[in-house]
Design an enzyme around this catalytic site. Structure first.
Site, PDB file in Angstrom:
ATOM      1  N   CYS A  14      -4.862  -0.071   3.654  1.00 48.33           N
ATOM      2  CA  CYS A  14      -4.820  -1.364   4.215  1.00 48.33           C
ATOM      3  C   CYS A  14      -6.068  -2.140   4.217  1.00 48.33           C
ATOM      4  CB  CYS A  14      -4.344  -1.382   5.567  1.00 48.33           C
ATOM      5  SG  CYS A  14      -5.429  -0.868   6.983  1.00 48.33           S
TER       6      CYS A  14
ATOM      7  N   GLN B 213       0.866  -1.275  -0.062  1.00 46.60           N
ATOM      8  CA  GLN B 213      -0.185   0.030   0.021  1.00 46.60           C
ATOM      9  C   GLN B 213       0.900   1.235   0.069  1.00 46.60           C
ATOM     10  OE1 GLN B 213      -1.513  -1.059   4.094  1.00 46.60           O
ATOM     11  NE2 GLN B 213      -1.609   1.136   4.330  1.00 46.60           N
TER      12      GLN B 213
ATOM     13  N   ASN C 104       0.252  -9.124   5.069  1.00 44.30           N
ATOM     14  CA  ASN C 104       0.131  -7.834   5.405  1.00 44.30           C
ATOM     15  C   ASN C 104       0.322  -7.108   4.073  1.00 44.30           C
ATOM     16  OD1 ASN C 104      -0.130  -5.370   6.523  1.00 44.30           O
ATOM     17  ND2 ASN C 104       2.020  -5.597   7.789  1.00 44.30           N
TER      18      ASN C 104
ATOM     19  N   HIS D 169      -5.180  -0.954  11.916  1.00 43.28           N
ATOM     20  CA  HIS D 169      -4.863  -1.910  10.454  1.00 43.28           C
ATOM     21  C   HIS D 169      -5.539  -2.880  10.294  1.00 43.28           C
ATOM     22  CE1 HIS D 169      -2.043  -2.308   7.412  1.00 43.28           C
ATOM     23  NE2 HIS D 169      -1.562  -3.469   7.879  1.00 43.28           N
TER      24      HIS D 169
END
Length: 455
Positions: free
Chosen positions: A79, A73, A393, A370
């Protein structure tokens, strides 16, 4: 009127000198102070013996599709869009026999910011009679078009705009990957518009005023990002190469691509949270939080942590990745790819925290910041309880171990707040709460920690 009695005196410099002398005679304190004055605390206090326990990154239940490439990102708060699209791309990779694939995050990002700006203007109109100094109005003005979001906001976007491959609309604009300046300019313009709307005298003409503002905002938007090249119900052609290097072309629309290829049934996903401040089994809503006017409100079902973790295990066993939100980067080591409360030896310097998860939320020390994806879980075969999870992630391959992390179950319990599951995965008595008109939700204000947007 008698002034309130003071509960304590001011700082006494003699006490400070006395305490300092005591601490300088404390060998353990001198050692800790020497270390922390020379090194970063997270590096110095890293428990490397604990890290050894995570060298074996095997999991006995995991999704079967390889989810490369690792997404990034970059310097944006997208996110939630990455986690949600990374979840759906697994269906596309499997169905089209692809080696790798990404859904366009920029496509959703463009429309999300445009919709949030419009949503903000509507909120300002609705609250025109409130004092400018009210907590609600001041919170609306604080960050009117930030990058972050919630899963229900993702669904709002996909219902209206669909999805497209990243090949068709990628991160070629600087501002899609580094959005701070764009956000700053938009925020100032929206506050400027907010004053106009609050001082506008004619209710009859306010619709025309809003259309004029939308026009000006769109002009600003297209300075930073191009309008996506395909409209939601407009057919586009996409050519791709599968794992066997065979070339294929499909013709579809963004709305059809979301349903037919990403296989998103937007009636199924529901957001579940663990908020120990409130009764479990209750619906929780966040007042005035949204992005698309007329879209779904931010609505959760509050469940205990054990139920959430079991739903994660069940979903992984059914070959479905899990969107989740946590307090990141609290207790997260980016170099070694660990999310674990025991990986730093704060006890060695006499640093202790006593607050429970509930207290941390109440006192402003913890909230969801997040969103990521759980793609595997290791379950203890004797107790049938989860021990650790594999987390994908969206910070690129240099973050964690090639973009992935190991999260301990203790971390999940203490610092995870939300998961997304399908409604038919829930026990019937819980599932019906989402559609029961008699179910009175707990309504939390816009500034509540559960209204935090994942970035």
């Amino acid at each position: 009127m008698t002034p309130l009695a003071r509960t304590m005196s001011g700082l006494n410099i003699r006490n400070l000198v006395h305490w300092d002398k005591e601490l300088k005679n404390d060998r353990a304190h001198r050692l800790a102070a020497t270390v922390l004055k020379n090194y970063n605390a997270d590096d110095a206090l890293l428990n490397r013996s604990r890290l050894q326990e995570f060298e074996n990154r095997s999991f006995n239940h995991q999704v079967t599709v390889d989810q490369l490439p690792v997404t990034n990102q970059r310097s944006s708060g997208r996110c939630w869009l990455f986690a949600a699209t990374n979840q759906l791309r697994l269906n596309i990779i499997q169905n089209l026999n692809l080696k790798e694939f990404e859904i366009s995050q920029a496509y959703l990002f463009f429309y999300d910011k445009l919709e949030k700006a419009n949503y903000f203007l509507d909120q300002i109109v609705q609250t025109r009679k409130e004092s400018i100094d009210s907590r609600l109005v001041q919170h609306l003005l604080k960050s009117p078009t930030e990058d972050g979001g919630q899963y229900s906001m993702f669904l709002n976007l996909v219902r209206k705009y669909g999805l497209i491959p990243k090949d068709i609309y990628g991160d070629l604009s600087y501002s899609s990957t580094s959005s701070s300046k764009w956000n700053a300019l938009l925020t100032s313009k929206l506050r400027d518009f907010a004053q106009e709307l609050r001082e506008f005298s004619s209710d009859e003409d306010i619709a025309d005023k809003l259309t004029s503002m939308q026009h000006e905002l769109f002009k600003i938007f297209t300075l930073f990002m191009d309008l996506p090249p395909v409209q939601p119900d407009e057919e586009f052609s996409w050519t791709y190469s599968d794992k066997d290097k065979k070339l294929h072309t499909i013709k579809t629309t963004p709305l059809k691509f979301a349903k037919e290829y990403a296989q998103l049934d937007d009636s199924k996903p529901v957001s579940l949270i663990n908020d120990p401040r409130h009764e479990y089994g209750r619906i929780i809503e966040i007042d005035r939080l949204g992005n698309v006017l007329g879209g779904e409100t931010v609505r959760y079902l509050n469940l205990d942590s054990e139920t959430l973790s079991q739903l994660v295990v069940d979903r992984i066993k059914n070959n479905k990745a899990v969107f989740f939100g946590s307090h990141t980067p609290r207790y997260m080591n980016k170099k070694f790819g660990i999310m674990d409360l025991q990986s730093w030896n704060y006890e060695a310097i006499g640093y202790h925290l006593k607050q429970s998860k509930e207290a941390r939320i109440r006192y402003g020390d913890s909230l969801m910041t997040h969103a990521m994806l759980i793609t595997a879980v290791h379950v203890d075969e004797s107790s049938d309880k989860p021990l650790r999870y594999r987390v994908e992630n969206s910070w690129g391959k240099d973050s964690g171990k090639e973009g992935s992390y190991v999260m301990t179950h203790e971390y999940f319990e203490q610092y995870s707040f939300q998961i997304v599951a399908d409604i038919d995965q829930l026990p019937q008595e819980l599932a019906k709460k989402f559609h029961d008109e008699q179910e009175e939700p707990i309504l939390l204000p816009l500034w509540d920690p559960m209204g935090a947007l994942a970035k």
